[in-house]
Design a protein around this motif. Structure first.
Motif, PDB file in Angstrom:
ATOM      1  N   UNK A 247      -3.897 -15.270   1.968  1.00 33.86           N
ATOM      2  CA  UNK A 247      -3.514 -13.920   2.400  1.00 33.86           C
ATOM      3  C   UNK A 247      -2.160 -13.941   3.103  1.00 33.86           C
ATOM      4  N   UNK A 248      -1.965 -14.913   4.000  1.00 35.26           N
ATOM      5  CA  UNK A 248      -0.691 -15.050   4.716  1.00 35.26           C
ATOM      6  C   UNK A 248       0.450 -15.290   3.730  1.00 35.26           C
ATOM      7  N   UNK A 249       0.236 -16.205   2.778  1.00 37.74           N
ATOM      8  CA  UNK A 249       1.274 -16.517   1.782  1.00 37.74           C
ATOM      9  C   UNK A 249       1.618 -15.288   0.954  1.00 37.74           C
ATOM     10  N   UNK A 250       0.587 -14.574   0.516  1.00 33.20           N
ATOM     11  CA  UNK A 250       0.793 -13.382  -0.299  1.00 33.20           C
ATOM     12  C   UNK A 250       1.565 -12.314   0.467  1.00 33.20           C
ATOM     13  N   UNK A 253       5.306 -13.807   1.403  1.00 31.83           N
ATOM     14  CA  UNK A 253       6.148 -14.024   0.221  1.00 31.83           C
ATOM     15  C   UNK A 253       6.554 -12.700  -0.420  1.00 31.83           C
ATOM     16  N   UNK A 254       5.596 -11.772  -0.538  1.00 30.06           N
ATOM     17  CA  UNK A 254       5.924 -10.476  -1.142  1.00 30.06           C
ATOM     18  C   UNK A 254       6.843  -9.664  -0.237  1.00 30.06           C
ATOM     19  N   UNK A 255       6.554  -9.692   1.087  1.00 24.61           N
ATOM     20  CA  UNK A 255       7.393  -8.965   2.040  1.00 24.61           C
ATOM     21  C   UNK A 255       8.816  -9.486   2.067  1.00 24.61           C
ATOM     22  N   UNK A 256       8.966 -10.813   2.133  1.00 25.26           N
ATOM     23  CA  UNK A 256      10.301 -11.415   2.119  1.00 25.26           C
ATOM     24  C   UNK A 256      10.981 -11.202   0.772  1.00 25.26           C
ATOM     25  N   UNK A 280       0.444  -2.333  -1.515  1.00 17.64           N
ATOM     26  CA  UNK A 280      -0.746  -1.949  -2.287  1.00 17.64           C
ATOM     27  C   UNK A 280      -1.525  -3.167  -2.781  1.00 17.64           C
ATOM     28  N   UNK A 281      -0.841  -4.084  -3.462  1.00 21.94           N
ATOM     29  CA  UNK A 281      -1.531  -5.206  -4.116  1.00 21.94           C
ATOM     30  C   UNK A 281      -2.179  -6.143  -3.101  1.00 21.94           C
ATOM     31  N   UNK A 282      -1.440  -6.517  -2.049  1.00 26.32           N
ATOM     32  CA  UNK A 282      -1.991  -7.435  -1.046  1.00 26.32           C
ATOM     33  C   UNK A 282      -3.227  -6.875  -0.339  1.00 26.32           C
TER      34      UNK A 282
END
Length: 322
Positions: A247-250, A253-256, A280-282
Motif C-alpha cells: 500500500x505504501x509503495x503504491x 510511487x503513484x503520487x511521486x 482512485x485506484x490506490x
C-alpha cells in the motif's frame, strides 16, 4: 487579463480527463464502477474489524481508520465528476471548489499520516514484541489518530485560507477533474509566491518526515527479521508487513509519479490522468491488498456474513410462526 472578484463571479470549469463527448459514457461507467468497489470494499473491511473482537487490535484499528479515510478521499472528487458528466456540465461554484480542495487535502494528508503510524505499529510489533501491548495501548492509538486529524485539519485550513486571498482572472478553466491546489494557484492573477512556498514546504515536510519514518521503521524491521533464527518466525513476521509495504509503495510511487510526470511533460491533462492512480485506484485496491493474504480478515468476513445469514433465517422462521 482583468482580475475578477471571484467572490461575486463564482464559477470554475472542471475540464475533466477528456473533452471528447464520445468518451464521456465510458469514463462515467468506469469511474462509477471504481467508486462503488472502493466504497463497498472499504466498508466491508470496517465492518469486519468492528464486528470481530479478535480484530480489536492496534493494527486493525489503524486499518479501519485508513479505510474510512479512503472512502472520504474518493468521495471528495468522484461524485462531483460523475454528476458533471451525467448533467453534461463542467461548472463548480467557487465555494464548492474551495470546499472540495480543503477536504481533498485533508483526507489525502491523513492517508500519509496513517500509513506512517501503521509503519510505527509494525516496528513496535516486530522489534519489541514483548512490550507491544504495553507500548501500543488503546489510549496511545487513539491519541496518534487524533493528532493526525488535528495536524491535517490545520494544514488543509492553512492552504485553503491562502487560496482565499487570491484573485483570479477571467479564464477559470481547471484542466483537471477536481479542484487541485496547484491548479488553483496557477489560475490566480495575484501574487502566488507565499502560496507556492507554503505548498512546496508542506509537501517536502510531510512527505519527507513520513517517508523517513516509514523507511526507518522498515530498516529496523528487516534487521530484526534477519536476526531471527526460525524460518517460520521470519515468514510470520514478514507476512504481517507485506500488505502495508504494498500500500505504501503504491501510494508513494503513484503520487511521486504524478508530480514528476507533470514536471517533465508540463501537461496538465496528462497529470490529471496520472492522478487517477493515487486518488482512485490506490483506495480501491487497499481493501483487496489487506484482505487477500489475511486469514484474520477473511475469517471475520465469513463470520459476519454467516451471523447475518443466521439472524435472517431466524427472523423468517419467527414470522412464519402463528
Amino acid at each position: 487579463m482583468e482580475p475578477v472578484n471571484i467572490t461575486r463571479a463564482a464559477e470554475f470549469l472542471l475540464l475533466g480527463l477528456s473533452e471528447e463527448s464520445e468518451l464521456q459514457p465510458l469514463i462515467f461507467g468506469l469511474f462509477l464502477s471504481m467508486y462503488l468497489v472502493t466504497v463497498l470494499g472499504n466498508l466491508l473491511l470496517i465492518l469486519a474489524v468492528s464486528s470481530d473482537p479478535h480484530l480489536h487490535t492496534p493494527m486493525y484499528f489503524f486499518l479501519s481508520n485508513l479505510s474510512f479515510v479512503d472512502i472520504c478521499f474518493t468521495s471528495t472528487t468522484i461524485p462531483k465528476m460523475l454528476v458533471n458528466i451525467w448533467m453534461q456540465s463542467k461548472v463548480i461554484t467557487y465555494e464548492g471548489c474551495i470546499t472540495q480542495m480543503y477536504f481533498f487535502l485533508l483526507f489525502g494528508t491523513l492517508d500519509v499520516f496513517l500509513l506512517t503510524v501503521m509503519a510505527y505499529d509494525r516496528f513496535v510489533a516486530i522489534c519489541h514484541p514483548i512490550h507491544y501491548t504495553v507500548i501500543m495501548h488503546p489510549q496511545l492509538c487513539g491519541l496518534l489518530v487524533l493528532v493526525s486529524w488535528i495536524m491535517c485539519v490545520l494544514i488543509s485550513l492553512l492552504h485553503s485560507l491562502l487560496v482565499l486571498r487570491l484573485s483570479f482572472c477571467t479564464d477559470l478553466k481547471i484542466p483537471h477533474y477536481f479542484c487541485e491546489l496547484n491548479q488553483m494557484i496557477q489560475l490566480a492573477c495575484s501574487d502566488t509566491f507565499v502560496n507556492n512556498m507554503v505548498m512546496y514546504f508542506a509537501a517536502v515536510l510531510q512527505g519527507g518526515v513520513s517517508l523517513t519514518g516509514i523507511l526507518y521503521s522498515y530498516s529496523k524491521i528487516v534487521s530484526s527479521i534477519h536476526a531471527m533464527s526460525s524460518a517460520q518466525g521470519k515468514y510470520k513476521a514478514f507476512s504481517t508487513c507485506v500488505s502495508h509495504l504494498l500500500v505504501v509503495s503504491l501510494f508513494y510511487y503513484t503520487g511521486l509519479g504524478v508530480y514528476l510526470s507533470s514536471a517533465v511533460t508540463h501537461s496538465s491533462q496528462s497529470s490529471a490522468t496520472a492522478s487517477v492512480m493515487y486518488t482512485v485506484v490506490t483506495p480501491m485496491l487497499n481493501p483487496f491488498i489487506y484482505s487477500l493474504r489475511n486469514k484474520d480478515i477473511k475469517g471475520a468476513l465469513k463470520r459476519f456474513f454467516g451471523k447475518t445469514g443466521m439472524e435472517r433465517t431466524i427472523l423468517l422462521r419467527l414470522k412464519k410462526c402463528p
